[in-house]
Design an enzyme around this catalytic site. Sequence first.
Site, PDB file in Angstrom:
ATOM      1  N   LYS A 102       0.747  -1.161  -0.248  1.00 33.41           N
ATOM      2  CA  LYS A 102      -0.416   0.154  -0.202  1.00 33.41           C
ATOM      3  C   LYS A 102       0.577   1.191  -0.216  1.00 33.41           C
ATOM      4  O   LYS A 102       2.026   1.455   0.825  1.00 33.41           O
ATOM      5  CB  LYS A 102      -0.896   0.149   1.058  1.00 33.41           C
ATOM      6  CG  LYS A 102      -2.506   0.664   1.198  1.00 33.41           C
ATOM      7  CD  LYS A 102      -3.064   0.333   2.513  1.00 33.41           C
ATOM      8  CE  LYS A 102      -3.990   0.504   2.514  1.00 33.41           C
ATOM      9  NZ  LYS A 102      -5.219   1.238   3.734  1.00 33.41           N
TER      10      LYS A 102
HETATM   11  C1  E4P Z   1      -8.071   1.526   3.443  1.00 39.45           C
HETATM   12  O1  E4P Z   1      -7.836   1.155   2.897  1.00 39.45           O
HETATM   13  C2  E4P Z   1      -8.022   2.597   4.294  1.00 39.45           C
HETATM   14  O2  E4P Z   1      -7.220   1.494   4.810  1.00 39.45           O
HETATM   15  C3  E4P Z   1      -9.430   2.710   5.200  1.00 39.45           C
HETATM   16  O3  E4P Z   1     -10.494   2.492   4.504  1.00 39.45           O
HETATM   17  C4  E4P Z   1      -9.648   3.658   5.516  1.00 39.45           C
HETATM   18  O4  E4P Z   1     -11.210   3.970   6.461  1.00 39.45           O
HETATM   19  P1  E4P Z   1     -10.970   5.495   7.663  1.00 39.45           P
HETATM   20  O5  E4P Z   1     -11.275   7.112   7.097  1.00 39.45           O
HETATM   21  O6  E4P Z   1     -12.136   4.853   7.999  1.00 39.45           O
HETATM   22  O7  E4P Z   1     -10.217   5.799   8.174  1.00 39.45           O
END
Ligand code: E4P
Length: 214
Positions: A83
């Site tokens: 990522k």
């Molecule tokens: C995506 O991969 C992120 O880890 C995640 O969906 C972020 O979500 P949030 O905005 O609820 O922290």
Amino acid sequence: MQFFLDTADIAEIEQAHAWGILDGVTTNPSLVAKTGRRFDDVKRDILALVKGPVSLEVTATDVAGMMEEARALAAEGSQVVVKIPLTQDGIAAVVQCRELGIKTNVTLCFSANQALLAAKAGATYISPFVGRLDDIGHNGMQLVQEILEVYENYGYETQVLAASLRHPLHVLEAARLGAHVGTMPYSTMQQLFKHPMTDLGLQRFLADWQKVPA
Ligand code: E4P
């Protein structure tokens, strides 16, 4: 639609895995911090359990540092997806990852132009953050729609991973638009099963079953 669980909590992953509908997992530094455990331990446990795509995030912000982390993470298992944040260095790292055959999930995407960059770089997944856009009064789901349209126009193979989904309606809307993947917290995945009429109907069936002569 593929279902990914957005968590670093092993108990949650075990439960969703037991349901048999879990396709993969996404994590981020905040989710790992929430567990209070060492990243290496969390990573080892998740990779032992999940054979589908597992997104593990780099924390370096320069290309060289990201690539060092990307290589090390990718070596941990064929299901690892690195990522990478949507920055100039991040996009340059995605290009290098593609050349090395390392799968990538470009994170922190808040505009269709950013998603276009990720597709041009050859990202495996793009993660538009729906909930965080909603949080600031924008329409997060509209971004998912725009990205799908732009990718369709050019036949990009990058998969749209609707992220920061916060409730079942987000999942439904992303599915109706045709997002390839939805990543959601455990609580949201749990909510997808629920309907009061299902509970009531089951209660009635079981009560009536008691009246059937043995
Ligand atoms: C995506 O991969 C992120 O880890 C995640 O969906 C972020 O979500 P949030 O905005 O609820 O922290």
